[in-house]
Design a protein around this motif. Structure first.
Motif, PDB file in Angstrom:
ATOM      1  N   VAL A 128       0.915  -1.265  -0.051  1.00  0.00           N
ATOM      2  CA  VAL A 128       0.039  -0.105  -0.067  1.00  0.00           C
ATOM      3  C   VAL A 128       0.944   1.278  -0.054  1.00  0.00           C
ATOM      4  O   VAL A 128       1.686   1.329   0.929  1.00  0.00           O
ATOM      5  N   THR A 129       0.956   2.130  -0.962  1.00  0.00           N
ATOM      6  CA  THR A 129       1.757   3.252  -1.229  1.00  0.00           C
ATOM      7  C   THR A 129       1.015   4.436  -1.392  1.00  0.00           C
ATOM      8  O   THR A 129      -0.220   4.673  -1.742  1.00  0.00           O
ATOM      9  N   SER A 130       1.765   5.335  -1.195  1.00  0.00           N
ATOM     10  CA  SER A 130       1.301   6.775  -1.436  1.00  0.00           C
ATOM     11  C   SER A 130       2.292   7.846  -1.845  1.00  0.00           C
ATOM     12  O   SER A 130       3.526   7.470  -1.062  1.00  0.00           O
ATOM     13  N   PRO A 131       2.315   8.684  -3.012  1.00  0.00           N
ATOM     14  CA  PRO A 131       3.464   9.568  -2.919  1.00  0.00           C
ATOM     15  C   PRO A 131       3.489  10.694  -1.948  1.00  0.00           C
ATOM     16  O   PRO A 131       2.435  11.136  -1.290  1.00  0.00           O
ATOM     17  N   TYR A 132       4.406  11.281  -1.823  1.00  0.00           N
ATOM     18  CA  TYR A 132       4.610  12.499  -0.687  1.00  0.00           C
ATOM     19  C   TYR A 132       5.105  13.568  -1.619  1.00  0.00           C
ATOM     20  O   TYR A 132       5.782  13.415  -2.710  1.00  0.00           O
ATOM     21  N   TYR A 133       5.148  14.904  -1.438  1.00  0.00           N
ATOM     22  CA  TYR A 133       5.324  15.820  -2.142  1.00  0.00           C
ATOM     23  C   TYR A 133       6.567  16.993  -1.455  1.00  0.00           C
ATOM     24  O   TYR A 133       6.569  16.941  -0.300  1.00  0.00           O
ATOM     25  N   VAL A 134       7.176  17.711  -2.355  1.00  0.00           N
ATOM     26  CA  VAL A 134       7.823  18.825  -1.871  1.00  0.00           C
ATOM     27  C   VAL A 134       7.809  19.880  -2.842  1.00  0.00           C
ATOM     28  O   VAL A 134       7.683  19.641  -4.271  1.00  0.00           O
ATOM     29  N   ASP A 135       7.271  21.086  -2.296  1.00  0.00           N
ATOM     30  CA  ASP A 135       6.994  22.194  -3.002  1.00  0.00           C
ATOM     31  C   ASP A 135       5.792  22.013  -4.258  1.00  0.00           C
ATOM     32  O   ASP A 135       6.027  22.314  -5.305  1.00  0.00           O
ATOM     33  N   GLY A 136       4.893  20.987  -3.906  1.00  0.00           N
ATOM     34  CA  GLY A 136       4.024  20.741  -4.823  1.00  0.00           C
ATOM     35  C   GLY A 136       4.308  19.682  -5.988  1.00  0.00           C
ATOM     36  O   GLY A 136       3.560  19.315  -6.649  1.00  0.00           O
ATOM     37  N   GLN A 137       5.233  19.039  -5.953  1.00  0.00           N
ATOM     38  CA  GLN A 137       5.748  18.154  -6.720  1.00  0.00           C
ATOM     39  C   GLN A 137       6.140  16.910  -6.118  1.00  0.00           C
ATOM     40  O   GLN A 137       6.389  16.613  -5.100  1.00  0.00           O
ATOM     41  N   VAL A 138       5.877  15.623  -6.734  1.00  0.00           N
ATOM     42  CA  VAL A 138       5.916  14.470  -6.333  1.00  0.00           C
ATOM     43  C   VAL A 138       7.492  14.209  -6.079  1.00  0.00           C
ATOM     44  O   VAL A 138       8.325  14.523  -6.965  1.00  0.00           O
ATOM     45  N   ALA A 139       7.681  13.925  -4.763  1.00  0.00           N
ATOM     46  CA  ALA A 139       9.202  13.696  -4.445  1.00  0.00           C
ATOM     47  C   ALA A 139       9.815  12.235  -4.202  1.00  0.00           C
ATOM     48  O   ALA A 139      10.753  12.131  -4.662  1.00  0.00           O
ATOM     49  N   GLY A 140       8.633  11.631  -3.701  1.00  0.00           N
ATOM     50  CA  GLY A 140       9.199  10.156  -3.709  1.00  0.00           C
ATOM     51  C   GLY A 140       7.833   9.330  -3.202  1.00  0.00           C
ATOM     52  O   GLY A 140       6.632   9.800  -3.092  1.00  0.00           O
ATOM     53  N   VAL A 141       7.749   8.146  -2.715  1.00  0.00           N
ATOM     54  CA  VAL A 141       6.668   7.139  -2.243  1.00  0.00           C
ATOM     55  C   VAL A 141       6.919   6.434  -1.104  1.00  0.00           C
ATOM     56  O   VAL A 141       8.293   6.215  -0.713  1.00  0.00           O
ATOM     57  N   LEU A 142       5.881   6.538  -0.051  1.00  0.00           N
ATOM     58  CA  LEU A 142       6.077   5.687   0.911  1.00  0.00           C
ATOM     59  C   LEU A 142       4.971   4.683   1.032  1.00  0.00           C
ATOM     60  O   LEU A 142       4.065   4.819   0.402  1.00  0.00           O
ATOM     61  N   GLY A 143       5.211   3.536   1.964  1.00  0.00           N
ATOM     62  CA  GLY A 143       4.147   2.779   1.812  1.00  0.00           C
ATOM     63  C   GLY A 143       4.343   1.528   3.102  1.00  0.00           C
ATOM     64  O   GLY A 143       5.352   1.468   3.722  1.00  0.00           O
ATOM     65  N   VAL A 144       3.411   0.445   3.030  1.00  0.00           N
ATOM     66  CA  VAL A 144       3.500  -0.695   4.082  1.00  0.00           C
ATOM     67  C   VAL A 144       3.709  -1.823   3.282  1.00  0.00           C
ATOM     68  O   VAL A 144       2.823  -1.799   2.076  1.00  0.00           O
ATOM     69  N   ILE A 145       4.363  -2.791   3.635  1.00  0.00           N
ATOM     70  CA  ILE A 145       4.586  -3.945   2.927  1.00  0.00           C
ATOM     71  C   ILE A 145       3.715  -5.139   4.072  1.00  0.00           C
ATOM     72  O   ILE A 145       4.489  -5.085   4.955  1.00  0.00           O
ATOM     73  N   GLY A 146       3.079  -5.815   3.774  1.00  0.00           N
ATOM     74  CA  GLY A 146       2.429  -6.932   4.797  1.00  0.00           C
ATOM     75  C   GLY A 146       1.978  -8.097   3.858  1.00  0.00           C
ATOM     76  O   GLY A 146       1.926  -7.997   2.708  1.00  0.00           O
ATOM     77  N   PRO A 147       1.368  -9.045   4.793  1.00  0.00           N
ATOM     78  CA  PRO A 147       0.755 -10.137   3.949  1.00  0.00           C
ATOM     79  C   PRO A 147      -0.612  -9.487   3.274  1.00  0.00           C
ATOM     80  O   PRO A 147      -1.253  -8.458   3.616  1.00  0.00           O
ATOM     81  N   THR A 148      -1.081 -10.361   2.456  1.00  0.00           N
ATOM     82  CA  THR A 148      -2.530 -10.022   1.635  1.00  0.00           C
ATOM     83  C   THR A 148      -3.557  -9.829   2.881  1.00  0.00           C
ATOM     84  O   THR A 148      -4.505  -9.113   2.672  1.00  0.00           O
TER      85      THR A 148
END
Length: 346
Positions: A300-320
């Motif tokens: 499960v991921t979501s982008p994060y932003y710096v100055d209104g632009q996508v800077a990277g992605v964070l998320g969680v990895i686990g079992p289905t």
């Protein structure tokens, strides 16, 4: 497969998934009958379960009369039946306290976000480092060191300072290095680092063709200084050992392969890169990731932003078998808070 389940089948699928996520055990018709909103006969529930199995939403393990969700069943649940939960007050407070703007360096904020995702999900938390092509060169300086080495000092964005020791194979004088840094600053300050590196490689080739020694030497130094960033950390991982607690991931060979993926980084980065151009939370369930080692996992991921632009992605990895109604808002809120924290640092 039907485009939409009827209300009874949908509620039974939802109950089955919620019970399986909670207990980790195949769910039988009797359990569903007790939890259903209206009284249904065991025969009716068995018929609905048979239909769901035929549609590919559930399957029957060989060792049990109960059923478990499939990837298709989880996908239908996430897309059509899920109601995201509100994070608890303590969870919201923890996120706000750990990612408060201005309290940490950008690197420390990334580590804090990864640790938060791991602790609050009890799974693995991952945060990719900000995309390098969003970093803007403000100034570069070179200083001579002994043994044919050069110290490159880069001022990136507004105030971030990065140091690189370059093994150039020959000694440079301070005056030479000052001349080269002046050339780069006059011509390339204000450029994004990734596009700047490409330009320098092209200019270096042209300079070599013209036998322009000064521009050629400046290009070599700058290209090496920017290229050194490729060895930097690509993502921050926390809580990988949490995955040992889930019995469906307990096979030693599967866990070994999973930890190799987490350590090797390339495959996971390719998966996360798919999310850089997407808005909001993205969910990869089982085989949807395209990587066999993640067939029993969800990401499960979501982008994060710096100055209104996508800077990277964070998320969680686990079992289905994860609590999607809780994990989805957790990932979304952590991304929002990290974006706010990094904005204060930019």
């Amino acid at each position: 497969m039907p485009q939409q389940l009827d209300a009874r089948a949908a509620e039974l699928l939802k109950l089955l998934i919620e019970r399986y996520v909670h207990d980790g055990l195949p769910v039988g018709s009797r359990t569903l009958a007790r939890a259903f909103s209206v009284e249904l006969s065991p025969a009716t529930i068995r018929n609905v379960m048979a239909d769901l199995e035929e549609f590919g939403f559930v399957s029957s393990p060989h060792t049990s009369a109960g059923r478990v969700p499939t990837t298709r069943g989880y996908r239908y649940f996430v897309d059509s039946l899920l109601a995201p939960e509100q994070l608890s007050d303590s969870e919201q407070s923890r996120i706000a306290e750990d990612l408060v703007p201005g309290s940490k360096s950008p690197a420390d904020l990334l580590h804090a976000a990864s640790n938060l995702l791991s602790r609050l999900s009890a799974m693995a938390g991952v945060v990719t480092v900000p995309r390098r092509n969003l970093a803007v060169l403000r100034r570069i300086e070179f200083m001579p060191l002994s043994g044919g080495r050069v110290l490159a000092i880069l001022v990136v964005n507004q105030r971030e300072v990065q140091n690189r020791v370059l093994d150039m194979g020959r000694d440079y004088s301070a005056s030479e290095l000052e001349r080269y840094s002046n050339i780069i600053n006059e011509n390339f300050a204000g450029r994004e680092l990734t596009s700047l590196r490409r330009t320098l490689v092209e200019d270096l080739s042209e300079a070599q063709k013209r036998v322009n020694q000064i521009l050629g030497e400046a290009g070599v130094l700058a290209e090496r200084a920017l290229g050194a960033q490729q060895d930097a950390e690509d993502y921050v991982l926390a809580g990988g050992t949490n995955l040992l607690a889930f019995q469906e991931l307990g096979d030693i060979n599967r866990l070994r392969n999973l930890f190799e993926v987490l350590d090797r980084k390339r495959d996971l980065l390719e998966l996360f890169d798919q999310c850089l151009t997407a808005s909001g939370v993205q969910i990869f369930i089982g085989g949807e990731s395209g990587y066999q080692v993640l067939d029993e996992c969800s990401v499960v991921t979501s982008p994060y932003y710096v100055d209104g632009q996508v800077a990277g992605v964070l998320g969680v990895i686990g079992p289905t078998r994860m609590a999607y109604p809780r994990i989805i808002p957790l990932v979304a809120e952590t991304a929002r808070a990290l974006s706010a924290g990094l904005k204060a640092e930019s």
